[in-house]
Design an enzyme around this catalytic site. Structure first.
Site, PDB file in Angstrom:
ATOM      1  N   ALA A 232       0.809  -1.226   0.000  1.00  0.00           N
ATOM      2  CA  ALA A 232       0.000   0.000   0.000  1.00  0.00           C
ATOM      3  C   ALA A 232       0.838   1.270   0.000  1.00  0.00           C
ATOM      4  O   ALA A 232       0.318   2.348   0.274  1.00  0.00           O
ATOM      5  CB  ALA A 232      -0.938  -0.003   1.200  1.00  0.00           C
ATOM      6  N   ALA A 233       2.133   1.163  -0.335  1.00  0.00           N
ATOM      7  CA  ALA A 233       3.007   2.332  -0.259  1.00  0.00           C
ATOM      8  C   ALA A 233       2.525   3.474  -1.152  1.00  0.00           C
ATOM      9  O   ALA A 233       2.486   4.634  -0.736  1.00  0.00           O
ATOM     10  CB  ALA A 233       4.435   1.938  -0.622  1.00  0.00           C
TER      11      ALA A 233
END
Length: 308
Positions: A250-251
């Site tokens: 989810a960066a």
């Protein structure tokens, strides 16, 4: 000032593996977790943890996973009143493998996300017209994304589009023509422009091509190297933060959430990109997808000290 997020919601099944499997290979997992995900949910929860309560518009199934999804978001304090529940499709799911370096392979079953329609969004038009920033991604039908953008542009919203996953290039050009801020990563930039940015010089060339498609502001996410931004003739390269990454799922979503929160708070573009880099970097030090989003205090500490 307000932020609305329109996008996907999935229930994730994530396995920790030593190495990602090759085609036809079976590997054993060392650990296994479940939890909320989907690019829309990831962004919405990250915005919430950064201290801004977003309006989150998404679609889930009227099923067991959907109910678990609602319970988890409620426990996080993220409002669910604008979620759309349908009995026409199951809640979206994602099957994720994550290796020891934090790299991942993801298989997504869109489910209810792929039934998000123009009519659904017209029912939510007040939240689209009244927000200051609209966060979007492409894990829902392009016609729904297009509708959300057009409704938001009837009001005061700045549209921030994460072009992931990249759709048909004809569709992408139509969406980019209506977008204020586009935030591709390196592979998405390659798909959109034919240029894979590896440094500030190549990123600037790619950004110029993206400007020609419509967005006045381009932010290219370049992983651990940081991010490049270009807007109204001003460009800059913001270096990344040195963290011990264990999970990059989810960066990019957390980066976009940080960018929106900072812009919503009145920060300059360069400072907002740095805030986004810190938010995205910290997310890689946590497990999970949406649940990897960092708290505001942790982001501020990283910005102050430069390390964790």
């Amino acid at each position: 000032m307000s932020i609305t997020v329109v996008g996907s919601s999935n229930f994730d099944f994530a396995a920790q593996v030593a190495k990602l499997p090759r085609q036809g290979q079976t590997v054993s997992a060392k650990d296994y977790k479940t939890g909320p995900g989907g690019k829309g949910c990831n962004q919405a929860l990250a915005v919430s943890r950064l201290g801004v309560e977003p309006v989150f518009i998404s679609k889930i199934g009227d099923d067991m996973l959907g109910r678990q999804f609602l319970e988890t978001l409620a426990s996080e304090g993220l409002g669910t009143s604008q979620l759309i529940i349908t009995d026409e499709a199951q809640t979206g799911t994602a099957l994720i493998s994550i290796d020891e370096a934090g790299e991942n392979m993801i298989t997504v079953v869109g489910g209810a996300n792929m039934t998000l329609s123009r009519n659904d969004l017209r029912d939510k038009q007040e939240h689209l017209r009244d927000c200051d920033y609209l966060l979007l991604q492409l894990e829902c039908p392009a016609v729904a994304v297009d509708c959300a953008i057009k409704l938001a542009r009837e009001g005061k919203a700045k549209v921030i589009l994460d072009p992931a996953p990249v759709a048909d290039l004809v569709v992408m050009r139509d969406l980019l023509a209506l977008t204020h801020i586009v935030t591709p990563n390196q592979s998405e930039c390659l798909a959109l422009t034919g240029i894979e940015p590896t440094d500030a010089i190549s990123a600037k060339v790619a950004a110029e091509k993206l400007h020609e498609m419509g967005p006045e502001t381009v932010v290219i996410k370049m992983g651990s190297a940081g991010a490049f931004y270009s807007s109204n003739g001003q460009t800059g390269m913001v270096p990344g933060f040195d963290v011990s990454a264990i999970n990059t799922v989810a960066a990019g979503d957390c980066f976009n959430a940080g960018l929106a929160v900072a812009l919503n708070g009145g920060q300059s573009l360069g400072d907002a990109v740095r805030f986004g880099c810190a938010t995205g970097a910290l997310s890689t030090t946590n497990n999970g997808a949406a649940q990897s989003a960092p708290a505001l205090a942790d982001v501020l500490a990283l910005l102050k000290d430069g390390e964790v």
